[in-house]
Write a protein that holds these residues in place. Structure first.
Motif, mmCIF file in Angstrom:
data_model
loop_
_atom_site.group_PDB
_atom_site.id
_atom_site.type_symbol
_atom_site.label_atom_id
_atom_site.label_comp_id
_atom_site.label_asym_id
_atom_site.label_seq_id
_atom_site.Cartn_x
_atom_site.Cartn_y
_atom_site.Cartn_z
ATOM 1 N N TRP A 36 0.858 -1.181 0.000
ATOM 2 C CA TRP A 36 0.000 0.000 0.000
ATOM 3 C C TRP A 36 0.897 1.235 0.000
ATOM 4 C CZ3 TRP A 36 -5.162 -0.147 -0.634
ATOM 5 C CH2 TRP A 36 -5.828 -1.350 -0.361
ATOM 6 N N ALA A 49 2.921 0.170 3.704
ATOM 7 C CA ALA A 49 3.153 -1.189 4.195
ATOM 8 C C ALA A 49 3.326 -2.132 3.020
ATOM 9 C CB ALA A 49 1.996 -1.651 5.077
ATOM 10 N N THR A 57 6.098 -8.988 6.429
ATOM 11 C CA THR A 57 5.572 -7.637 6.311
ATOM 12 C C THR A 57 6.611 -6.575 6.661
ATOM 13 O OG1 THR A 57 4.730 -7.696 8.578
ATOM 14 C CG2 THR A 57 3.222 -8.372 6.825
ATOM 15 N N TYR A 59 6.661 -2.030 7.388
ATOM 16 C CA TYR A 59 5.837 -0.858 7.578
ATOM 17 C C TYR A 59 6.681 0.412 7.588
ATOM 18 C CZ TYR A 59 2.283 -4.174 9.100
ATOM 19 O OH TYR A 59 1.377 -5.214 9.154
ATOM 20 N N ILE A 69 -1.020 -4.834 7.557
ATOM 21 C CA ILE A 69 -1.243 -5.319 6.192
ATOM 22 C C ILE A 69 -1.401 -6.835 6.235
ATOM 23 C CG2 ILE A 69 1.234 -5.557 5.691
ATOM 24 C CD1 ILE A 69 0.601 -4.681 2.810
ATOM 25 N N SER A 70 -2.299 -7.356 5.417
ATOM 26 C CA SER A 70 -2.494 -8.800 5.344
ATOM 27 C C SER A 70 -2.996 -9.166 3.954
ATOM 28 C CB SER A 70 -3.478 -9.273 6.418
ATOM 29 O OG SER A 70 -4.744 -8.677 6.212
ATOM 30 N N ARG A 71 -2.948 -10.429 3.648
ATOM 31 C CA ARG A 71 -3.413 -10.895 2.345
ATOM 32 C C ARG A 71 -4.154 -12.213 2.498
ATOM 33 N NH1 ARG A 71 1.776 -11.304 -1.213
ATOM 34 N NH2 ARG A 71 0.266 -12.047 -2.776
ATOM 35 N N LEU A 78 -5.925 -8.123 -0.902
ATOM 36 C CA LEU A 78 -4.989 -7.496 0.019
ATOM 37 C C LEU A 78 -5.779 -6.569 0.937
ATOM 38 C CD1 LEU A 78 -1.889 -6.857 0.602
ATOM 39 C CD2 LEU A 78 -2.227 -4.884 -0.900
ATOM 40 N N TYR A 79 -5.349 -6.486 2.193
ATOM 41 C CA TYR A 79 -6.045 -5.647 3.177
ATOM 42 C C TYR A 79 -5.070 -4.686 3.850
ATOM 43 C CZ TYR A 79 -9.540 -9.352 2.733
ATOM 44 O OH TYR A 79 -10.447 -10.273 2.254
ATOM 45 N N LEU A 80 -5.621 -3.598 4.349
ATOM 46 C CA LEU A 80 -4.878 -2.700 5.231
ATOM 47 C C LEU A 80 -5.816 -2.261 6.337
ATOM 48 C CD1 LEU A 80 -2.146 -1.246 5.674
ATOM 49 C CD2 LEU A 80 -3.177 0.753 4.580
ATOM 50 N N CYS A 95 -3.198 0.609 -3.937
ATOM 51 C CA CYS A 95 -2.741 -0.771 -3.894
ATOM 52 C C CYS A 95 -1.675 -0.953 -4.978
ATOM 53 C CB CYS A 95 -3.936 -1.680 -4.146
ATOM 54 S SG CYS A 95 -3.564 -3.427 -4.268
#
Length: 125
Positions: A36, A49, A57, A59, A69-71, A78-80, A95
């Motif tokens: 991100w 991140a 990860t 940051y 942050i994760s996936r 993808l998430y934040l 993204c």
């Protein structure tokens, strides 16, 4: 054709939370690093991140401890997760996909091969 579609942006008060999502398609999502980035008016785009294909990860110092942050490789998403938001977090969030080994760890926007269109996050104090 690679597509990255962000969602989840919006307006929130200082101290609030938001979760951004990025739905990816058109490439082997699970094999590539993701990240991100954000850009505020009048400022350069900066890394927020990053996450590699193994889930490691990194940051930016400014968000460490507040953002996660994760996936989800099964969903190609993808998430934040952004908590304890501050006014200075206000920006367009992008993204990014396929940054390579150096790009994702050091959050280098010049290494990004694919970009989403962005989603606006506005934090009011």
């Amino acid at each position: 054709q690679v597509q990255l579609v962000e969602s989840g942006g919006g307006s929130v008060q200082s101290g609030g939370s938001l979760r951004l999502s990025c739905a990816a398609s058109g490439y082997t999502y699970s094999s590539h690093s993701m990240a991100w980035f954000r850009q505020a008016p009048g400022k350069e785009r900066e890394g927020v991140a990053g996450i590699d294909s193994d889930g490691r990860t990194t940051y930016a110092d400014s968000v460490q401890g507040r953002f996660t942050i994760s996936r989800d490789n099964a969903k190609n998403t993808l998430y934040l997760q952004m908590n304890s938001l501050k006014a200075e977090d206000t920006a367009m969030y992008y993204c990014a996909a396929d940054l390579g080994r150096l790009g994702w760890w050091f959050l280098l926007h010049t290494y990004v091969n694919y970009w989403g269109q962005g989603t606006q996050v506005t934090v009011s104090s």
